[in-house]
Design an enzyme around this catalytic site. Structure first.
Site, short mmCIF file in Angstrom:
data_model
loop_
_atom_site.label_atom_id
_atom_site.label_comp_id
_atom_site.label_asym_id
_atom_site.label_seq_id
_atom_site.Cartn_x
_atom_site.Cartn_y
_atom_site.Cartn_z
N CYS A 9 0.84 -1.19 0.00
CA CYS A 9 0.00 0.00 0.00
C CYS A 9 0.88 1.24 0.00
O CYS A 9 2.07 1.18 0.26
CB CYS A 9 -0.87 0.02 1.25
N ASN A 109 0.52 0.94 5.85
CA ASN A 109 1.27 0.13 4.88
C ASN A 109 2.10 -0.88 5.67
O ASN A 109 2.89 -0.49 6.52
CB ASN A 109 2.17 1.03 4.03
#
Ligand code: SF4
Length: 470
Positions: A9, A109
């Protein structure tokens, strides 16, 4: 091209912008390579948070009208690929909740390896979860410690094991934190007319005209608000475990990552590959687009000509945009054309960055043969991937990795090429500038920095949720 694999991400946050949503949109656009399944933005107007998330690419999720509705001078954003939790709207980030401390939005992330354990303990105490992501457990930790701890954010992070580059938005501030091992990147930038920002990659800073200030240190929390930015530690930094695969494949070539420019590292990987595995050939072709940078380095080192013999169809998305195998198969077939007039009767060195399952690579090698290539020498700019990643890259399970139980000769045979060489671990680590023990190489050598006996796989939390409701 690293086929049928992994992704992670991208996160971004900015404070003190006239139109935060527009800048966040631009930054997410620049980080689109980090996740294509969903995108989201949450903004603060000083009193309240407002957010919008949706499935698809950033440009699909946010129309100009939608951006205008997100009024705020600060905010955070997220590009998502599902590393835990399925690809569904309710899992899109930033996650936003109201708790006893007020409103908070969060973008993450990385992968938490103790998320299932933490979640189970909360559920046994009656907590309700809305998503099947590992990220949501952080919100519960934050809420649990709000009344009892002086620094609830730091306290929440103390309980986490695994990889996290996190950005949290409160109405009055942004908090950005990086795990003590620094698996995933997180950098601080400064814009001329707005304030400080944080991003997964420096290309996002470039996109909005921000200057790179420094990395968020492993084990550090950075607070950004009207006063500028402040730093505090929530944990002692551990021996770093920067994901070397970010350099091999994942990050944007324009980014400065863990102190190195990604494009230059990839060119060095190609040069080293040429030194390790020279072979007589007519020219070099890259696997587009993943092998280009390493192929440039290989060509420079070997003195052989660099040519484009495989041409991508620009109107087909990256193979791994779709996470299901059936969708990927169609995309792979559509994705490339081989130029017969270039490869016919020639001895070719093909350069790619990595091989995961091998099925896509085999298809391309067959395509080259059908087009008349006389010899195919495949060179890969990282070692064989033999182990799963528990820290934010979605490799398939171990049994599906082509290198997990095959020798190099067996892989060569499976791919149908005349010779095959994977860059050595030492060769790969000689191309990055930080000490070699500062990088995670677990997917290549199985040397995990944390105990991964009970890791969370991509869909574990989902299964857990289904079990509870069945
Ligand atoms: S296991 Fe591989 S992909 Fe995962 S963090 Fe380590 S180097 Fe990166």
């Amino acid at each position: 091209m690293t086929d049928e694999a992994k992704h992670k991400c991208g996160v971004f946050g900015i404070w003190g912008a006239v139109d935060a949503a527009q800048l966040i949109y631009t930054a997410l656009y620049a980080q689109q390579h980090r996740g294509q399944e969903s995108a989201g933005i949450a903004v603060s107007d000083g009193q309240m948070l407002h957010n919008h998330t949706g499935m698809g690419l950033v440009a699909d999720v946010f129309t100009p009208e939608r951006l205008r509705q997100l009024k705020g001078f600060a905010g955070i954003g997220h590009n998502r690929y599902s590393t835990t939790g399925s690809s569904r709207r309710h899992n899109a980030q930033p996650l936003m909740e109201r708790y006893i401390g007020g409103q908070v939005a969060m973008a993450h992330n990385g992968n938490l390896i103790n998320a299932e354990l933490l979640r189970r303990s909360y559920e046994e105490r009656g907590h309700i979860f809305h998503t099947s992501t590992d990220t949501e457990v952080i919100l519960h930790l934050l809420a649990s410690h709000h009344l009892t701890k002086e620094d609830p954010v730091a306290e929440a992070l103390h309980h986490l094991q695994g990889a996290y580059s996190l950005v949290l938005l409160f109405p009055d501030r942004i908090e950005a934190a990086r795990d003590p091992w620094g698996w995933r990147p997180l950098v601080i930038g400064l814009t001329e007319d707005a304030g400080y920002c944080v991003a997964s990659e420096t290309v996002a800073l470039d996109a909005i005209g921000a200057k790179f200030v420094r990395e968020v240190e492993p084990g550090e929390i950075v607070t950004i608000n009207d006063a500028g930015f402040e730093s505090r530690r929530f944990a002692e930094a551990q021996q770093p475990a920067h994901c070397v695969f970010e350099h091999v494949y994942f990050a944007n070539p324009g980014s400065i990552l863990f102190g190195d420019n990604v494009q230059l590292v990839r060119e060095r990987l190609g040069e080293t590959l040429a030194r390790e595995a020279p072979v007589e050939a007519d020219f070099i072709i890259p696997m587009p687009d993943s092998g280009r940078s390493a192929a440039l380095g290989y060509a420079r080192q070997s003195g052989l000509e660099y040519r484009e013999g495989i041409v991508p169809n620009r109107y087909v998305g990256r193979t791994f945009i779709q996470p299901t195998p059936s969708k990927r198969r169609y995309a792979v077939q559509l994705k490339h054309n081989v130029i017969s007039d270039i490869v016919r009767g020639k001895r070719i060195i093909v350069i790619d960055d990595s091989i995961v399952r091998g099925t896509t690579t085999r298809g391309k090698m067959e395509h080259l043969r059908r087009a008349g290539a006389k010899e195919i020498h495949l060179r890969i700019s990282c070692p064989p991937i033999r182990y799963p990643c528990y820290f934010g890259i979605d490799f398939p399970d171990r049994s599906k990795l082509i290198a997990h139980d095959r020798s190099i000769e067996q892989i060569r045979d499976f791919l149908g090429v005349d010779s095959l060489h994977f860059l050595s671990l030492e060769g790969m680590l000689s191309c990055v500038t930080r000490p070699r023990e500062h990088y995670c190489t677990a997917c290549f050598n199985g040397s995990y920095r944390l105990n991964v006996e009970h890791p969370v796989s991509k869909l574990d939390l989902e299964r857990h949720q289904l079990k509870m409701f069945s």
